[in-house]
Design an enzyme around this catalytic site. Structure first.
Site, PDB file in Angstrom:
ATOM      1  N   GLY A  88       0.817  -1.189   0.000  1.00  0.00           N
ATOM      2  CA  GLY A  88       0.000   0.000   0.000  1.00  0.00           C
ATOM      3  C   GLY A  88       0.861   1.253   0.000  1.00  0.00           C
ATOM      4  CB  VAL A  91       6.764   7.423  -4.519  1.00  0.00           C
ATOM      5  CG1 VAL A  91       6.638   8.909  -4.193  1.00  0.00           C
ATOM      6  CG2 VAL A  91       8.195   7.076  -4.927  1.00  0.00           C
ATOM      7  CG  HIS A  94      13.482   1.674   0.874  1.00  0.00           C
ATOM      8  ND1 HIS A  94      12.895   2.003   2.077  1.00  0.00           N
ATOM      9  CD2 HIS A  94      12.540   0.972   0.188  1.00  0.00           C
ATOM     10  CE1 HIS A  94      11.667   1.527   2.113  1.00  0.00           C
ATOM     11  NE2 HIS A  94      11.424   0.905   0.981  1.00  0.00           N
ATOM     12  CB  SER A 154       7.575   5.487   5.508  1.00  0.00           C
ATOM     13  OG  SER A 154       7.981   6.820   5.336  1.00  0.00           O
ATOM     14  CG  LEU A 168       9.468  -0.681  10.261  1.00  0.00           C
ATOM     15  CD1 LEU A 168      10.608   0.269  10.673  1.00  0.00           C
ATOM     16  CD2 LEU A 168       8.829  -1.270  11.497  1.00  0.00           C
ATOM     17  CB  ALA A 169      11.484   2.759   5.568  1.00  0.00           C
ATOM     18  CB  CYS A 185       4.186   9.083   2.158  1.00  0.00           C
ATOM     19  SG  CYS A 185       5.567   8.239   2.972  1.00  0.00           S
TER      20      CYS A 185
END
Length: 237
Positions: A88, A91, A94, A154, A168-169, A185
């Protein structure tokens, strides 16, 4: 260029005790797509006896675009690849110096709904920040964690047959410039930050603290597997 991670070895069926154990895997610096494909494969082949796992990884620079992602949020990706993925959200970016954590969890077995799962992950991040004297906050309608309005972590998830992948990041000590090439996001003008700008931290210690808080929030009594220094009472193999 980093190498693809080794395919995790098949695990024996989970016993009753193993169902309360979270298997930790540290993948190091690994390209995004091979890890994503292995998450899909793990989820597809698991059954009700498969133990839950948490994968920790850092990715070389890459933008990932969620299922409903809009091209308008990619402003100027330049030399950084963009990968369309099955999570979900919109953009995100990473890169090295960011903790990426992929919880591969059977929610039905845990008796946890998706919304509750998201809130527990967010709480684990908030508690990790609090340990370093930083106040993390939720923002209604915008999953993730923020510090004074700047996004520091995020979330982007996928649930298939009641089992989660993606995750998660958490920005720790990284080059934030690529976030300027996107609307993070899907929010134009959203500022991002990282923990190293707010506190003196060691990447590995933050990782371990986050793992322990995730285990606690998701009601695991044991974390086993790859190297783990338990900071708050979670045990190792």
């Amino acid at each position: 260029m980093s190498a693809a991670p080794a395919r995790p070895a098949p695990q024996p069926p989970a016993s009753g005790a193993q169902l309360h154990r979270l298997r930790l895997r540290r993948l190091g610096l690994a390209d995004y797509e091979p890890v994503w494909r292995e998450m899909q494969a793990f989820t597809d082949r698991r059954d009700e006896h498969t133990g839950d796992e948490l994968w920790l990884v850092q990715h070389p620079p890459v933008f990932t675009q969620g299922q409903a992602g809009k091209a308008e949020h990619l402003l100027a990706p330049g030399d950084i690849a963009v990968i369309q993925v099955d999570r979900g959200g919109q953009v995100t970016y990473h890169g090295p110096g960011q903790i990426v954590a992929y919880p591969l969890i059977d929610l039905r077995r845990k008796g946890i709904g998706v919304r509750d799962f998201v809130q527990r992950i967010e709480e684990a991040i908030i508690r990790t920040l609090a340990h370093h004297g930083v106040r993390g906050e939720r923002v209604a309608g915008a999953p993730g964690i923020y510090v004074d309005g700047d996004k520091i972590a995020s979330l982007g998830l996928r649930v298939r047959r009641g089992c989660t992948f993606h995750g998660l990041a958490f920005n720790i000590d990284m080059d934030l410039e690529p976030f300027q090439r996107i609307n993070p996001c899907g929010y134009a003008g959203l500022r991002v930050t990282q923990l190293s700008a707010l506190a003196r931290v060691e990447f590995s210690e933050v990782e371990d603290r986050l793992v322990a808080n995730l285990a606690q929030q998701l009601s695991y009594s044991e974390v086993s597997g790859d190297r783990f220094t338990a900071p708050i009472g979670v045990t190792n193999e």
